[in-house]
Write an enzyme that holds these catalytic residues in place. Structure first.
Site, PDB file in Angstrom:
ATOM      1  N   ASP A  51      42.578  43.205  35.905  1.00  0.00           N
ATOM      2  CA  ASP A  51      43.758  43.392  36.753  1.00  0.00           C
ATOM      3  C   ASP A  51      43.330  43.707  38.189  1.00  0.00           C
ATOM      4  O   ASP A  51      43.950  43.246  39.151  1.00  0.00           O
ATOM      5  CB  ASP A  51      44.629  44.524  36.206  1.00  0.00           C
ATOM      6  CG  ASP A  51      45.011  44.305  34.748  1.00  0.00           C
ATOM      7  OD1 ASP A  51      45.248  43.137  34.376  1.00  0.00           O
ATOM      8  OD2 ASP A  51      45.046  45.288  33.987  1.00  0.00           O
ATOM      9  N   HIS A  57      47.596  47.565  30.613  1.00  0.00           N
ATOM     10  CA  HIS A  57      46.871  46.296  30.737  1.00  0.00           C
ATOM     11  C   HIS A  57      47.665  45.144  30.118  1.00  0.00           C
ATOM     12  O   HIS A  57      47.115  44.287  29.444  1.00  0.00           O
ATOM     13  CB  HIS A  57      45.490  46.429  30.083  1.00  0.00           C
ATOM     14  CG  HIS A  57      44.621  45.211  30.220  1.00  0.00           C
ATOM     15  ND1 HIS A  57      44.313  44.641  31.437  1.00  0.00           N
ATOM     16  CD2 HIS A  57      44.005  44.442  29.288  1.00  0.00           C
ATOM     17  CE1 HIS A  57      43.532  43.592  31.237  1.00  0.00           C
ATOM     18  NE2 HIS A  57      43.340  43.429  29.951  1.00  0.00           N
TER      19      HIS A  57
END
Length: 330
Positions: A151, A179
């Site tokens: 990310d 996530h």
């Protein structure tokens, strides 16, 4: 001497991740484990002229025990991607069971190792790992990490046109929360060096960081997901953990951790209302040296994204804990 193990080494993430670890001068020994093909992957990588001595194991002949014994850092990309017709629930049950069983092995054969979990859904699989380690009496929250680095890598890459950096990784952009999807919250207001995202581009940019994986699945025409970029991200984080363990100071990276068990985590737990959360941490010889609370002073838009993220995280965490505590209910 550093021994690293990759559990799930024959898969789409496992193979490139193993390649990167094999080429790292920080790794002296690399053990690969998977249910198929591991000896072949190990043989292939063994021809690379780098420091690490490599071995590959299958479940037979105590393969997991051999892979884990004496290991300092374990990276777990094991699991399956979602296939056509498969529900997210089906996927969860399969991957949750895989992670649970592998972490049982870690608890038995390498309880002091740093454990880096890539297997999705990370928001749930890290709580699963924590429960297994607690049950075995060997849980050290400072040594358990959910790898959310992809990310961060995406946030760095996707903002290059605004940051103006030739090397996108020269910018530090904290990404917090979880996530998956809306639990991922990039904090562009906290980027250093600072830069501005145009108002008309902001929402689309956040969405791209949150759902970047969908972009890859679509481009691969349903034949795969983000494997190469995930392997890079997993390696980037693993290398930082190893460097910190060797004594290098000042290494900071966001990661999904058990807040009540790490220094500085309590404040973040109080602010968010969740026990697991991805936040920048300072890494040290024993893992998480300090969780850094960067939630003060975020923008109003970021606060809204955080509220949505926390709501999603609560359910994800609960699902993981329940999977271990009440397996018969699954």
């Amino acid at each position: 001497m550093v021994k690293a193990a990759v559990l799930g080494a024959s898969g789409g993430i496992g193979q490139p991740l193993s390649l990167l670890l094999k080429t790292s001068p920080l790794v002296d020994e690399l053990a690969l484990y998977d249910v198929v093909n591991t000896p072949g992957v190990a043989a292939d990588l063994s021809h690379i002229s780098s420091v690490a001595k490599i071995s590959g194991y299958l479940p037979g002949d105590d393969g997991l025990e051999k892979a884990l014994t004496g290991t300092d850092i374990v990276v777990i990309p094991a699991g399956i991607p979602r296939k056509p017709g498969m529900s997210r629930d089906d996927l969860f049950k399969i991957n949750a069971g895989i992670v649970r069983d592998l972490v049982k092995g870690i608890a038995k054969y390498s309880p002091k190792a740093f454990v880096l979990i890539i297997s999705n859904p990370v928001n749930s699989t890290v709580p699963i790992a924590a429960e297994v380690l607690k049950g075995a009496g060997v849980f050290d929250p400072q040594r358990l990490f959910g790898v959310t680095t992809l990310d961060v890598v995406r946030a760095e890459t996707f903002t290059q046109e605004f940051s103006g950096q030739k090397d996108p990784s020269a910018v530090t952009i904290p990404v917090v929360g979880g996530h998956s999807g809306e639990t991922i919250v990039p904090l562009f207001s906290k980027a250093t060096p600072a830069f501005q995202v145009p108002e008309d581009k902001y929402a689309a940019l956040v969405n791209r960081v949150q759902f970047g994986g969908d972009e890859v699945v679509k481009a691969k025409d349903g034949a795969g997901s983000a494997t190469l970029s995930m392997a890079f991200a997993g390696f980037r984080f693993a290398e930082k953990v190893i460097r910190a363990a060797k004594g290098q100071a000042g290494l900071i990276e966001p990661t999904y951790v058990y807040l009540p068990g790490v220094p500085g985590g309590d404040d973040i737990a109080k602010a968010t209302g969740v026990d697991f959360f991805s936040t920048p941490v300072e890494l040290g010889p024993n893992g998480v040296q300090k969780a850094i609370n960067i939630l003060d002073g975020v923008s109003d838009k970021e606060k809204q994204f955080l509220e949505v993220a926390v709501t999603g995280l609560k359910g994800n965490i609960e699902k993981g804990v329940e999977f271990v505590k009440n397996p018969e209910a699954k």
